[in-house]
Design a protein around this motif. Sequence first.
Motif, short mmCIF file in Angstrom:
data_model
loop_
_atom_site.label_atom_id
_atom_site.label_comp_id
_atom_site.label_asym_id
_atom_site.label_seq_id
_atom_site.Cartn_x
_atom_site.Cartn_y
_atom_site.Cartn_z
N GLY A 1 0.80 -1.22 0.00
CA GLY A 1 0.00 0.00 0.00
C GLY A 1 0.83 1.26 0.00
O GLY A 1 0.32 2.35 0.33
N LEU A 2 2.11 1.16 -0.38
CA LEU A 2 2.98 2.34 -0.40
C LEU A 2 2.91 3.02 -1.76
O LEU A 2 2.96 2.37 -2.81
N ASP A 3 2.79 4.34 -1.74
CA ASP A 3 2.81 5.15 -2.96
C ASP A 3 4.19 5.79 -3.05
O ASP A 3 4.45 6.82 -2.44
N VAL A 4 5.10 5.15 -3.79
CA VAL A 4 6.49 5.60 -3.80
C VAL A 4 6.74 6.69 -4.84
O VAL A 4 7.87 7.11 -5.03
N VAL A 5 5.68 7.15 -5.49
CA VAL A 5 5.81 8.22 -6.49
C VAL A 5 5.35 9.55 -5.93
O VAL A 5 6.08 10.54 -5.97
N ASP A 6 4.14 9.58 -5.38
CA ASP A 6 3.55 10.85 -4.98
C ASP A 6 3.54 11.10 -3.47
O ASP A 6 3.32 12.23 -3.04
N ASN A 7 3.78 10.07 -2.67
CA ASN A 7 3.76 10.24 -1.21
C ASN A 7 5.20 10.31 -0.71
O ASN A 7 5.96 9.35 -0.80
N ALA A 8 5.58 11.47 -0.16
CA ALA A 8 6.97 11.69 0.26
C ALA A 8 7.39 10.72 1.36
O ALA A 8 8.52 10.22 1.36
N GLY A 9 6.50 10.45 2.31
CA GLY A 9 6.82 9.55 3.41
C GLY A 9 7.04 8.12 2.93
O GLY A 9 7.99 7.45 3.34
N ASP A 10 6.17 7.68 2.03
CA ASP A 10 6.31 6.33 1.47
C ASP A 10 7.58 6.22 0.62
O ASP A 10 8.27 5.20 0.65
N LYS A 11 7.87 7.27 -0.12
CA LYS A 11 9.06 7.26 -0.96
C LYS A 11 10.32 7.19 -0.10
O LYS A 11 11.28 6.46 -0.43
N GLU A 12 10.33 7.93 1.01
CA GLU A 12 11.48 7.89 1.91
C GLU A 12 11.65 6.50 2.52
O GLU A 12 12.77 5.98 2.60
N LEU A 13 10.54 5.90 2.94
CA LEU A 13 10.60 4.55 3.51
C LEU A 13 11.15 3.56 2.49
O LEU A 13 12.00 2.72 2.81
N PHE A 14 10.70 3.68 1.26
CA PHE A 14 11.16 2.81 0.18
C PHE A 14 12.66 2.98 -0.03
O PHE A 14 13.40 1.99 -0.13
N ASN A 15 13.13 4.22 -0.09
CA ASN A 15 14.54 4.48 -0.34
C ASN A 15 15.43 4.06 0.83
O ASN A 15 16.56 3.59 0.63
N LYS A 16 14.93 4.22 2.05
CA LYS A 16 15.72 3.90 3.24
C LYS A 16 15.83 2.40 3.49
O LYS A 16 16.82 1.94 4.07
N TYR A 17 14.82 1.64 3.07
CA TYR A 17 14.78 0.22 3.42
C TYR A 17 14.90 -0.72 2.22
O TYR A 17 15.71 -1.64 2.24
N PHE A 18 14.09 -0.51 1.20
CA PHE A 18 13.94 -1.53 0.16
C PHE A 18 15.22 -1.79 -0.62
O PHE A 18 15.49 -2.93 -1.03
N ASP A 19 16.03 -0.76 -0.84
CA ASP A 19 17.24 -0.94 -1.63
C ASP A 19 18.20 -1.92 -0.97
O ASP A 19 18.88 -2.70 -1.65
N ARG A 20 18.26 -1.91 0.37
CA ARG A 20 19.19 -2.79 1.10
C ARG A 20 18.47 -4.00 1.69
O ARG A 20 19.09 -4.80 2.39
N MET A 21 17.19 -4.14 1.39
CA MET A 21 16.38 -5.20 2.00
C MET A 21 16.10 -6.35 1.05
O MET A 21 16.04 -7.52 1.46
N ILE A 22 15.91 -6.08 -0.23
CA ILE A 22 15.47 -7.08 -1.20
C ILE A 22 16.66 -7.52 -2.07
O ILE A 22 17.39 -6.69 -2.60
N HIS A 23 16.82 -8.84 -2.22
CA HIS A 23 17.97 -9.37 -2.95
C HIS A 23 17.55 -10.51 -3.88
O HIS A 23 16.94 -11.48 -3.44
N LYS A 24 17.88 -10.36 -5.16
CA LYS A 24 17.72 -11.48 -6.08
C LYS A 24 18.93 -12.40 -5.92
O LYS A 24 20.07 -11.97 -6.04
N LEU A 25 18.66 -13.67 -5.64
CA LEU A 25 19.73 -14.61 -5.36
C LEU A 25 19.96 -15.55 -6.55
O LEU A 25 19.05 -15.80 -7.34
N ASP A 26 21.17 -16.06 -6.64
CA ASP A 26 21.56 -16.98 -7.71
C ASP A 26 21.47 -18.40 -7.17
O ASP A 26 22.25 -18.79 -6.29
#
Length: 296
Positions: free
Chosen positions: A61-86
Motif C-alpha cells: 500500500g505504499l505510494d512511492v511516487v507521490d507520497n513523500a513519506g512512502d518514498k522515503e521509507l522505500f529508499n531507506k529500506y527496500f534498496d538494502r532489504m530485497i535481494h535477487k539470489l543466484d
Amino acid sequence: MENHEIVSDKIKQDNYKVFALLSHYLNNAPDYIDKEEMDEVINSGVSSEYAFKLILAAAFGLDVVDNAGDKELFNKYFDRMIHKLDANEYYENAYYKNIKIPSIKIGKSELKYEQYKPFEGFVCNDILRTEEGRQIPQIGFFDTEFRFPAVLENDRIWMTITPNEIETMREPIDQAFGHVLTFGLGLGYYAYMVSEKENVESVTIVDLNKDVIELFQTHVLPQFKHAHKINVIQAEAFEFAQEHLSKGKYDFVFTDLWHDVSDGMDMYLKMKEIEKNSHPDTVFTYWIEKSILCYM
C-alpha cells in the motif's frame, strides 16, 4: 524533545512499520508475486530485483511516487532489504553437492526436500542494523524454483538448509576450531561444514530428539567425509551445558536451538547466563544472534 530524539523515534516507527508489513507478507502470502507481474514491470526497463521491490511496495500500500513519506521509507529500506539470489551459487555449497537427503520418516520427524517457488520471498540473512538505528530485514527471492533439504517435526518445518542458514552460519563456521560443541542437530549442516576444517579436531552434537538423531546417523552421517570427527549425544541442551561447559573440554560452542527470533530470545538469554560461568577459554557463538539482539 530534542531533534535527535525526534529522529530516533521516527526511525523506530519506520522499523516497526517495515517489520509489521513483512511479517504479514511472509506469514500469509510469500508467493504473492508471480512471473507474469514481474515480466510486466521488467518490460518497463527496470531490473528484476527493482521490479520485485516496486511490486512488493505496492502490495504494502505504499505510494512511492507521490507520497513523500512512502518514498522515503522505500529508499531507506527496500534498496538494502530485497535481494535477487543466484540458485547455482547455493547449489555449489559443499553440503548441497555432497550430501543427498532421502525422503523418509521416523516417528514424528521427517526428512524431505521442500521448495521455494519462483519469486517467493523469504528471509535470507540476519537483520542489517545501520549506524542511525534502522533495522533492515534481509529478504531474498529466486527467479526459478529452489529445492532445499528440511527436517519436519509434527509436519512443521523445524530445520532447513536454505540461503538463510548458509549465510547466518558463515561466521560461526569460519571461527570454529579445536574441539567444537554444537547444541542442535537439524540436518547436520553446521557439523558437516566445521568437520571439513583442518583446524577442527572433533565435533560433538547435543540434541534431545531421538528420531532426528536416528535419521541423521542412519541417512546423513555416513555421507560425511570426516564422520570420525562426529559424536552425537542425546541430552537436554541446558542440562548438558551446565554440567560440562565449566570443565574446559570444548574450545568452541555454537548454539542453534531455536526456530527463529520469536522462540529464540529466552533460550539465547539462558545460554548466555551459562556462558558467564563457563570456562574462560571457551568461545561461544549463537545462531542469528544479530537478529535476536535487534529485539532486545
